[in-house]
Design an enzyme around this catalytic site. Structure first.
Site, PDB file in Angstrom:
ATOM      1  N   GLY A  99       0.819  -1.209   0.000  1.00  0.00           N
ATOM      2  CA  GLY A  99       0.000   0.000   0.000  1.00  0.00           C
ATOM      3  C   GLY A  99       0.851   1.256   0.000  1.00  0.00           C
ATOM      4  O   GLY A  99       2.076   1.211   0.040  1.00  0.00           O
ATOM      5  N   GLY A 101       2.658   3.491   1.525  1.00  0.00           N
ATOM      6  CA  GLY A 101       3.281   3.619   2.832  1.00  0.00           C
ATOM      7  C   GLY A 101       3.841   4.999   3.120  1.00  0.00           C
ATOM      8  O   GLY A 101       4.089   5.343   4.276  1.00  0.00           O
ATOM      9  N   ARG A 184       4.058  13.958  -7.510  1.00  0.00           N
ATOM     10  CA  ARG A 184       4.114  13.278  -8.801  1.00  0.00           C
ATOM     11  C   ARG A 184       2.710  13.173  -9.385  1.00  0.00           C
ATOM     12  O   ARG A 184       1.713  13.233  -8.660  1.00  0.00           O
ATOM     13  CB  ARG A 184       4.777  11.915  -8.669  1.00  0.00           C
ATOM     14  CG  ARG A 184       4.264  11.013  -7.568  1.00  0.00           C
ATOM     15  CD  ARG A 184       5.158   9.795  -7.454  1.00  0.00           C
ATOM     16  NE  ARG A 184       4.611   8.772  -6.558  1.00  0.00           N
ATOM     17  CZ  ARG A 184       5.191   7.595  -6.351  1.00  0.00           C
ATOM     18  NH1 ARG A 184       6.323   7.293  -6.964  1.00  0.00           N
ATOM     19  NH2 ARG A 184       4.652   6.714  -5.531  1.00  0.00           N
ATOM     20  N   ASP A 260       4.199  -4.438  -7.498  1.00  0.00           N
ATOM     21  CA  ASP A 260       3.581  -3.236  -6.939  1.00  0.00           C
ATOM     22  C   ASP A 260       4.175  -1.964  -7.526  1.00  0.00           C
ATOM     23  O   ASP A 260       3.727  -0.862  -7.190  1.00  0.00           O
ATOM     24  CB  ASP A 260       3.703  -3.214  -5.406  1.00  0.00           C
ATOM     25  CG  ASP A 260       5.140  -3.310  -4.937  1.00  0.00           C
ATOM     26  OD1 ASP A 260       5.758  -4.365  -5.151  1.00  0.00           O
ATOM     27  OD2 ASP A 260       5.640  -2.331  -4.354  1.00  0.00           O
ATOM     28  N   ASN A 261       5.171  -2.103  -8.412  1.00  0.00           N
ATOM     29  CA  ASN A 261       5.762  -0.945  -9.088  1.00  0.00           C
ATOM     30  C   ASN A 261       5.451  -0.931 -10.580  1.00  0.00           C
ATOM     31  O   ASN A 261       6.112  -0.228 -11.340  1.00  0.00           O
ATOM     32  CB  ASN A 261       7.280  -0.925  -8.897  1.00  0.00           C
ATOM     33  CG  ASN A 261       7.690  -0.662  -7.461  1.00  0.00           C
ATOM     34  OD1 ASN A 261       6.930  -0.082  -6.692  1.00  0.00           O
ATOM     35  ND2 ASN A 261       8.878  -1.101  -7.086  1.00  0.00           N
ATOM     36  N   ASP A 270       7.260   4.892  -9.952  1.00  0.00           N
ATOM     37  CA  ASP A 270       8.009   4.497  -8.753  1.00  0.00           C
ATOM     38  C   ASP A 270       9.507   4.435  -8.993  1.00  0.00           C
ATOM     39  O   ASP A 270      10.145   3.382  -8.886  1.00  0.00           O
ATOM     40  CB  ASP A 270       7.495   3.159  -8.209  1.00  0.00           C
ATOM     41  CG  ASP A 270       6.088   3.271  -7.648  1.00  0.00           C
ATOM     42  OD1 ASP A 270       5.621   4.410  -7.454  1.00  0.00           O
ATOM     43  OD2 ASP A 270       5.455   2.238  -7.414  1.00  0.00           O
TER      44      ASP A 270
END
Length: 497
Positions: A99, A101, A184, A260-261, A270
């Site tokens: 998630g 973070g 971003r 997750d990226n 990321d």
């Protein structure tokens, strides 16, 4: 008043017409919370082109309350801050729930093409921070800021970076470092791991809600497909494959290609321990935290495919059968190969495709590997080669220790050029339009970072200006295209950002 660059209305920061479509999803998808304020924030850098994309007047960044807003100290009117939940495979191992973070989504605003979400990275603890502190350091924030904008200028799909805000509050990594918040932008920050989260928690309803949201908002043309979920997987797989080809063709290495990226839109997101290839090494590892080389340069295409299979696994309950899922994934290899082939032909200035081209290209990479030729300079200087004048090769030839080996390959290349009656001047112009002269070399970023750590932000602005025109000659900035100095070889980038 309209912004001439985009046609988008110019706005004050407080007048940005925020929505937050992601916040319309059920509460299980996120946690609403405010960023954690930082003391005495200050502007480190801002991208005029990113600001123009959303119609934000650049003069706004001279205002203290705007700096405070992008530091997370003040909520912009209309924004609905939240942190999203997702999961993922990290270095090939299932990591479970992750998630946002240290990132907080403010919402989305109109942009020149569609809408852009604004997200503050480094804005404090969230329920998904796990053992982290919710912060980002100035070092990594500057690197992400510069690389996001550099990649956009190279024409590679990417998130953008609006600004970096600094704070003197120390952030502990291996040593205490200066903290920062980077703003971003992307149409969405939904990633492969967002779907894995619901699949591995056996929550098909939430998986369907998320997938329908993505299709309806970002891929509406797929809604009429016989199986929209299969069509989504196929399209994301195609975009990912083509993105990998673009990375390889420019020598970019992401460094942490965890699921997750990986963006569901096929964009680069990321930015962590990334790097641009310098002395060519097919197996180069840009991430010091990756000793096994899972994300080495030569592995990126394979890992891109692996990640698409992970996404396919997550979407399997919606697609229905393994065969239909597999069918969608089969687009990866041809999409990657075709895109890379097109890019390499353009980089070599070849207008046609011939049977012997694969051997010529393979021999080129073998030559570069054996001599560790600088990736960017090789392709840029190759544009200077003249079919009937080998004496013009000197700057290119100087990149090779084994000069006879280069001469042998150059003879093959000249023969190939003659077979399509290549014109030196026209070819040089075309090659310079696709082979950048300037990329974000690690040592250039490091120089800007060290000056910024002493409150001198001028090099960030100067370097950004160079990187925004990567294909231009810019003779006044020739030093930014030079081979890296010896000390650059000692630089290490890792996941400790």
């Amino acid at each position: 008043m309209n912004a001439p660059e985009t046609g988008i209305l110019r706005h004050r920061a407080d007048d940005l017409p925020f929505e937050n479509s992601f916040a319309q999803l059920p509460p299980a998808f996120y946690t609403r919370l405010q960023p954690t304020p930082v003391p005495a924030p200050y502007l480190v850098g801002v991208s005029a082109s990113a600001a123009a994309l959303i119609g934000l007047d650049l003069s706004e960044f001279a205002k203290e309350d705007v700096i405070r807003a992008f530091a997370g100290n003040r909520t912009l009117p209309g924004s609905q801050p939240l942190a999203a939940v997702y999961s993922g495979h990290q270095f090939g191992v299932w990591a479970g729930q992750l998630g946002d973070g240290r990132a907080i989504l403010l919402g989305d605003v109109p942009a020149a093409s569609g809408r852009q979400e604004l997200q503050l990275k480094g804005s404090g603890l969230t329920p998904y921070s796990r053992m982290g502190d919710g912060r980002a350091v100035l070092r990594s924030s500057i690197r992400e800021f510069l690389c996001s904008e550099a990649m956009a200028a190279l024409g590679i799909p990417t998130s953008r970076a609006l600004c970096v805000i600094g704070t003197d509050t120390p952030v502990m990594r291996e040593v205490p470092e200066t903290g920062a918040i980077v703003t971003r932008m992307a149409p969405t920050f939904i990633r492969f791991g967002s779907f894995e989260h619901w699949f591995y928690n056996d929550r098909k309803e939430e998986l369907k809600i998320l997938t329908d949201y993505v299709i309806d908002r970002f891929y509406p043309e797929l809604r009429s497909a016989p199986d929209p979920y299969q069509a989504l997987l196929r399209e994301v797989t195609r975009r990912t494959a083509e993105l990998m080809a673009q990375w390889q063709a420019v020598g970019f290495m992401h460094g942490v290609m965890n699921t997750d990226n990986m963006s569901i839109l096929g964009q680069t997101i990321d930015y962590g321990p990334f790097g641009f290839m310098e002395a060519f090494d097919f197996k180069h590892i840009c991430n010091h935290s990756d000793p096994q080389g899972r994300y080495a340069y030569h592995m990126q295409p394979q890992i891109g495919q692996w990640n698409c299979y992970a996404l396919g696994q997550a979407l399997l309950p919606l697609i229905g059968t393994v065969d239909d899922t597999q069918a969608a994934l089969e687009i990866y290899k041809p999409a990657y190969a075709n895109k890379l082939d097109d890019l390499l032909h353009a980089k070599l200035g070849l207008q046609s495709k011939q049977d012997e081209d694969e051997k010529l290209i393979d021999a080129m990479f073998e030559l570069m590997q054996n001599n560790h030729a600088d990736f960017t300079l090789f392709f840029r200087r190759l544009a200077q080669l003249q079919v009937d004048n080998p004496s013009a090769d000197a700057p290119l030839r100087d990149l090779f220790i084994d000069r006879p080996a280069f001469d042998a390959w150059a003879a093959q290349y000249r023969s190939r050029l003659r077979r399509e009656n290549s014109d030196d001047a026209q070819r040089a112009t075309a090659m310079r339009a696709v082979n950048p002269k300037y990329v974000l070399r690690n040592y250039l970023a490091q120089i800007a970072i060290e000056k910024a750590q002493n409150k001198d932000f001028s090099e960030i602005a100067r370097l950004l200006g160079v990187l925004e025109k990567p294909f231009d000659e810019q003779p006044e900035n020739e030093a930014y295209a030079a081979l890296p100095p010896d000390w650059a070889g000692e630089l290490e980038v890792s996941c400790s950002s």
